[in-house]
Write a protein that holds these residues in place. Structure first.
Motif, mmCIF file in Angstrom:
data_model
loop_
_atom_site.group_PDB
_atom_site.id
_atom_site.type_symbol
_atom_site.label_atom_id
_atom_site.label_comp_id
_atom_site.label_asym_id
_atom_site.label_seq_id
_atom_site.Cartn_x
_atom_site.Cartn_y
_atom_site.Cartn_z
ATOM 1 N N GLY A 1 0.176 -1.241 -0.112
ATOM 2 C CA GLY A 1 0.233 -0.365 0.009
ATOM 3 C C GLY A 1 0.731 1.308 0.077
ATOM 4 O O GLY A 1 0.314 2.400 0.187
ATOM 5 N N SER A 2 2.152 1.110 -0.043
ATOM 6 C CA SER A 2 3.400 1.855 -0.736
ATOM 7 C C SER A 2 3.015 2.792 -1.526
ATOM 8 O O SER A 2 2.127 2.193 -2.422
ATOM 9 N N SER A 3 3.044 4.486 -1.260
ATOM 10 C CA SER A 3 2.804 5.278 -2.743
ATOM 11 C C SER A 3 3.862 4.848 -3.168
ATOM 12 O O SER A 3 5.080 4.738 -3.121
#
Length: 298
Positions: free
Chosen positions: A92-94
């Protein structure tokens, strides 16, 4: 020690050695090392969402007798940067966060290499390469990319060279070598079994073999004439990280510059002629034709 500790955590995640709660502890530490370092035991357990005994069991499974020992090892790892492999990047990291972690990891690796490189071994390798009649760069897989890059650079310094990336061609090449030829093998793991017969054949024919690898304690390292270690922070048994190639490519640049300076004006003059020939043929305002192409005139 600290480098191997981080790798140990990543390997434990991949190998399924940890319980679900222990996995959450390791993932939290890798994703947020600063926070994990400053939180007391109770708050760390709350942040991870596990019990305090789970945190302590995780520490013991990783070879630490206490949370304090765990933090001491992590502090050393933080000083050189944590590996930004898949295990250390939260789901879910950008895109920006992933880019920052990967680039920070590359910078940390190169800084680690700068501080650990063996200057004496590097000088010995430069001396061997500078005196070569011909250079033979070998590498399989990802290491073959580095071998091709080395081939592209070294002709500029007046040393005939070839790059081989196929195991059969490498063995054929080894059988044709003699004293005066020099082999440079790229193998990040140093455990490439298909390369060992070729190394033995080259040395039997009188050609010194230089190994550029991540560790001096490997089968190939024990068979090479000279070993230049380029330690990286990632676990290539699990991943195939770009950083191992970046480090090796930097070593190629270092060697090419050092060899050019060692060989003096002869290499510089040859390089000047090559550059002039390339500019003459491929510059923007040059006629649109390739060297050796027949004229359309009859």
């Amino acid at each position: 020690m600290t480098i191997h500790f981080v790798i140990q955590m990543q390997a434990a995640l991949e190998a399924g050695e940890l319980s679900r709660g222990e996995r959450r502890v390791v993932q939290f530490v890798l994703a947020a090392p600063d926070e994990a370092m400053r939180l007391p035991l109770a708050k760390l357990a709350d942040a991870v969402g596990v019990s305090e005994p789970t945190v302590l069991r995780c520490c013991r499974k990783l070879g630490c007798s206490s949370l304090q020992e765990f933090r001491i090892k992590m502090a050393g790892a933080e000083a050189i940067g944590l590996p930004a492999t898949h295990a250390a990047i939260p789901v879910g990291s950008s895109v920006s966060e992933i880019a920052a972690r990967v680039l920070d990891f590359s910078v940390s690796n190169l800084d680690n290499l700068r501080r650990q490189i063996d200057g004496a071994a590097l000088q010995r390798v430069v001396d061997i390469v500078a005196g070569a009649r011909s250079l033979h760069f070998w590498g399989n897989g990802a290491s073959g990319i580095v071998a091709r890059d080395a081939q592209q650079k070294f002709p500029l310094f007046g040393i005939p060279c070839v790059a081989e990336t196929d195991s059969h061609q490498i063995l054929i090449n080894a059988a044709s070598l003699s004293a005066g030829d020099v082999v440079v093998v790229f193998s990040n793991t140093g455990r490439n079994s298909s390369m060992r017969p070729s190394v033995a054949a080259a040395r039997a024919n009188g050609a010194p073999v230089i190994l550029i690898t991540s560790s001096v304690d490997t089968p190939l390292a024990r068979e090479a004439s000279e070993v230049l270690s380029i330690p990286t922070l990632d676990n290539t048994d699990i991943y195939t990280p770009t950083i191992s190639r970046i480090a090796a490519l930097c070593i190629v640049d270092i060697l090419s510059i050092c060899v050019a300076q060692t060989r003096g004006n002869t290499g510089a003059l040859k390089m000047k002629k090559m550059k002039e020939a390339i500019v003459k043929v491929f510059r923007d305002d040059a006629p649109a034709k390739m060297p050796g192409k027949c004229s359309e005139k009859t």
